[in-house]
Design a protein around this motif. Structure first.
Motif, short mmCIF file in Angstrom:
data_model
loop_
_atom_site.label_atom_id
_atom_site.label_comp_id
_atom_site.label_asym_id
_atom_site.label_seq_id
_atom_site.Cartn_x
_atom_site.Cartn_y
_atom_site.Cartn_z
N UNK A 169 -0.06 -11.57 7.90
CA UNK A 169 -1.20 -11.42 9.08
C UNK A 169 -1.23 -10.03 9.36
N UNK A 170 -2.60 -9.60 10.00
CA UNK A 170 -2.66 -8.35 10.59
C UNK A 170 -1.72 -7.84 11.52
N UNK A 171 -1.62 -8.85 12.34
CA UNK A 171 -0.63 -8.21 13.64
C UNK A 171 0.91 -8.06 12.95
N UNK A 172 1.34 -8.42 11.86
CA UNK A 172 2.30 -8.12 11.34
C UNK A 172 2.53 -7.02 10.55
N UNK A 173 1.47 -7.01 9.66
CA UNK A 173 1.46 -5.98 8.37
C UNK A 173 0.86 -4.60 9.37
N UNK A 174 0.20 -4.43 10.55
CA UNK A 174 -0.28 -3.22 11.06
C UNK A 174 0.69 -2.80 12.32
N UNK A 175 1.91 -3.64 12.47
CA UNK A 175 2.77 -3.38 13.56
C UNK A 175 3.44 -1.95 13.19
N UNK A 176 3.48 -1.23 14.12
CA UNK A 176 4.18 0.02 13.89
C UNK A 176 5.60 0.08 14.57
N UNK A 177 6.58 0.35 13.89
CA UNK A 177 7.78 0.57 14.19
C UNK A 177 8.53 1.74 13.53
N UNK A 178 9.82 2.15 13.84
CA UNK A 178 10.65 3.30 13.23
C UNK A 178 10.95 2.87 11.84
N UNK A 179 11.24 1.60 11.57
CA UNK A 179 11.69 1.42 10.19
C UNK A 179 10.56 1.33 8.99
N UNK A 180 9.56 1.07 9.61
CA UNK A 180 8.13 1.10 8.54
C UNK A 180 7.55 2.51 8.69
N UNK A 181 7.69 3.19 9.29
CA UNK A 181 7.01 4.55 9.45
C UNK A 181 6.86 5.35 8.13
N UNK A 182 5.82 5.51 7.56
CA UNK A 182 5.60 6.60 6.65
C UNK A 182 5.66 5.95 5.24
N UNK A 183 6.19 4.45 5.21
CA UNK A 183 6.30 3.64 3.96
C UNK A 183 5.09 3.19 3.42
N UNK A 184 4.65 3.02 2.20
CA UNK A 184 3.46 2.35 1.69
C UNK A 184 4.09 0.94 1.20
N UNK A 185 3.96 -0.04 2.17
CA UNK A 185 4.60 -1.50 1.55
C UNK A 185 3.57 -2.49 1.42
N UNK A 186 3.79 -3.36 0.23
CA UNK A 186 3.08 -4.26 -0.14
C UNK A 186 2.74 -5.19 0.89
N UNK A 187 1.63 -5.86 0.70
CA UNK A 187 1.28 -7.10 2.10
C UNK A 187 1.56 -8.46 1.32
N UNK A 188 1.49 -8.58 0.11
CA UNK A 188 1.80 -9.87 -0.58
C UNK A 188 0.49 -10.50 -0.82
N UNK A 189 0.41 -11.95 -1.10
CA UNK A 189 1.89 -12.50 -1.38
C UNK A 189 2.49 -12.24 -2.54
#
Length: 213
Positions: A169-189
């Motif tokens: 969901x948008x609310x999870x995928x677009x959430x900003x936190x230190x551990x995800x900053x700068x990474x290009x991650x897949x959304x799935x499924x």
């Protein structure tokens, strides 16, 4: 304050005037320019050699964190374990996190402990504060012990959303936190993860605990 990569020395953040770059050897430190990189070398040289430079032709060098790759659900991290040296304002809580993925007011003490008490030994820091590290394959901090890679791994993803055949969901995928900053991650499924029985079980459990569907 907006989330941004920051210089490990002066904390200057990425902008049109300032290009923040990683240490080309270990990729664990960030610098706004040569002056900060040179001034940081007396401290950084203790740990810079701990991460070998990448080469597509050479065999992979075993890393100290390889033994921590297995997750609780049996999945495996296939990326690198990276020390979090940047700051970030978390979008959900609004709290500013600093060096080592801890509260900004405590980050200086944690960094001093790492450099002086642990002598730059990342494995000792990991044992003390695993949240200071993130897995680059999924953006999870090392304390969580799971890998939601959503199709980027060699094995099917085990997260609920991939098992339900749904993207994050948008609310999870677009959430900003230190551990995800700068990474290009897949959304799935991850199409390999979906099975009707797994989907029904995941939906039932998330509904039972009032989790987002």
């Amino acid at each position: 304050m907006s989330s941004s990569l920051a210089c490990s020395v002066c904390n200057k953040t990425q902008s049109q005037e300032t290009d923040i770059k990683r240490c080309g050897r270990c990729r664990d430190r960030f610098y706004c320019g040569r002056d900060c990189q040179v001034s940081d070398w007396p401290t950084h040289k203790r740990t810079c050699g701990a991460v070998a430079p990448r080469s597509t032709n050479a065999p992979r060098t075993p890393m100290w964190y390889d033994k921590y790759r297995k997750c609780r659900d049996g999945s495996f991290h296939e990326g690198d374990l990276e020390l979090i040296t940047w700051s970030c304002v978390e979008s959900e809580s609004g709290i500013e996190m600093g060096w080592g993925n801890c509260d900004i007011e405590e980050s200086a003490d944690l960094k001093e402990k790492f450099e002086n008490e642990y002598k730059g030994d990342q494995q000792k820091l990991f044992r003390y504060w695993p949240r200071a590290f993130r897995w680059t394959c999924c953006g999870m901090d090392a304390e969580l012990r799971c890998c939601d890679h959503h199709g980027s791994g060699s094995k099917p993803c085990t997260c609920d959303f991939c098992r339900m055949g749904k993207p994050l969901p948008d609310s999870i995928y677009n959430e900003k936190n230190s551990s995800r900053l700068g990474l290009k991650l897949r959304r799935g499924p991850d199409p390999r993860s979906f099975k009707p029985s797994r989907a029904r079980k995941a939906e039932a459990m998330r509904s039972l605990f009032g989790l987002q569907m």
